[in-house]
Structures are given as structure tokens and as C-alpha cells.
Design an enzyme around this catalytic site. Structure first.
Site, mmCIF file in Angstrom:
data_model
loop_
_atom_site.group_PDB
_atom_site.id
_atom_site.type_symbol
_atom_site.label_atom_id
_atom_site.label_comp_id
_atom_site.label_asym_id
_atom_site.label_seq_id
_atom_site.Cartn_x
_atom_site.Cartn_y
_atom_site.Cartn_z
ATOM 1 N N CYS A 1 0.609 -1.054 0.023
ATOM 2 C CA CYS A 1 -0.010 0.118 0.114
ATOM 3 C C CYS A 1 0.901 1.431 -0.123
ATOM 4 O O CYS A 1 0.546 2.027 -0.748
ATOM 5 C CB CYS A 1 -0.893 0.006 1.192
ATOM 6 S SG CYS A 1 -2.307 -1.193 1.186
ATOM 7 N N THR A 2 1.822 1.164 0.728
ATOM 8 C CA THR A 2 2.818 2.449 0.646
ATOM 9 C C THR A 2 3.520 2.413 -0.714
ATOM 10 O O THR A 2 3.613 3.524 -1.197
ATOM 11 C CB THR A 2 3.926 2.262 1.844
ATOM 12 O OG1 THR A 2 3.355 2.144 3.086
ATOM 13 C CG2 THR A 2 4.915 3.219 2.185
#
Length: 159
Positions: A48-49
Site C-alpha cells: 500500500c505504501t
């Protein structure tokens, strides 16, 4: 699940943009369309990052196309503001804390082995000024990132 050609479900949610403001999709479409909604399972996780940072890296291209990018997850707006700050994200993140948007878009998934339920599948929707979904991508594998070139091309088609 919504898909290309469907009307984008409208919603109101907290917008983490360094502050916390109210965001309503139909209002934003009046001034910010096309809109790229990038759903992700959870802030501060590796993929996600990486995904949100990839959108940040391409933000100038989306801005050049007059498109507005928003990330969206089930995290609280306070968590999302910290996530934005730590990753130098310049676009807003929407909090679907109550899972209403995830349910409206039909993209809920569970990590049952971890005891985590009802997070958003990694998904990207491009929405035009009329509120129509002109591009959709939904992954059943949370480790797969979207094809960023494809998302950008979908926005470019609307220009």
C-alpha cells in the site's frame, strides 16, 4: 461490484489532506473531475505504501491531465494524515472507516488468517465529470499493484 460504464456510487467521507475536511464525491466531480479513486487495504503496509508513493511519483502527469487523485482506505482520517506526512503524499486520502464506501463499490475482502475483515481490495476507478466510471481495476490479490500506465492512459482518454 461496480465496473466500467456504471454510475459511481456517491459518498461523503472524511478527507485527510493535512487537516480533516468533509468530502462528497458529487461535489468534487463538479470541480476536480476526472477523479482517480485508488482503494488500498491499509496504511503503513508495504504494498500500500509503494502504491500510494507510485501515485505521488506520477501526480504531475495526472495534474497535467486536470485529474485529481484520491487514495481511500478503511483507516481513520488521523492515521491517513500521518501516513500522508510520513510518505510526503500531496494528494488527499479518504477515510472509509465505517466500510460504507467499500461496500457500495462491492470491493470488500478479508484477511481471515489475520483476523482482519472488510478491508478494501486494491482497486482503481476513474470517474468522469458525469459520475460515470470510465475505468475500473480490482485485484483479488492484495500483493498486486495496478498498472499505473494503464490508469494514466484511461485518464488521458478523457482529456
Amino acid at each position: 461490484m461496480v465496473t466500467t460504464g456504471d454510475a459511481a456510487p456517491d459518498f461523503t467521507a472524511p478527507l485527510a489532506n493535512g487537516d480533516i475536511e468533509e468530502f462528497t464525491l458529487t461535489d468534487a466531480l463538479e470541480t476536480d473531475a476526472p477523479i482517480v479513486l485508488a482503494f488500498f487495504p491499509g496504511a503503513f503496509t508495504s504494498v500500500c505504501t509503494t502504491e500510494m508513493c507510485a501515485f505521488q511519483d506520477r501526480l504531475a502527469a495526472f495534474n497535467d491531465l486536470d485529474a485529481t487523485v484520491y487514495g481511500i482506505s478503511r483507516d481513520s482520517p488521523f492515521t491517513l494524515n500521518e501516513f500522508r506526512e510520513q510518505n510526503d503524499l500531496e494528494f488527499g486520502l479518504l477515510s472509509d472507516y465505517n466500510k460504507e464506501i467499500t461496500d457500495a463499490y462491492g470491493i470488500s475482502m478479508d484477511f481471515a488468517d489475520l483476523g482482519v475483515y472488510g478491508v478494501s481490495k486494491r482497486s482503481v476507478f476513474v470517474i468522469d465529470a458525469d459520475g460515470e466510471i470510465t475505468y475500473s481495476w480490482v485485484s483479488d490479490d492484495p500483493g498486486v499493484e495496478p498498472d499505473y500506465d494503464e490508469v494514466e492512459a484511461a485518464v488521458e482518454e478523457l482529456a
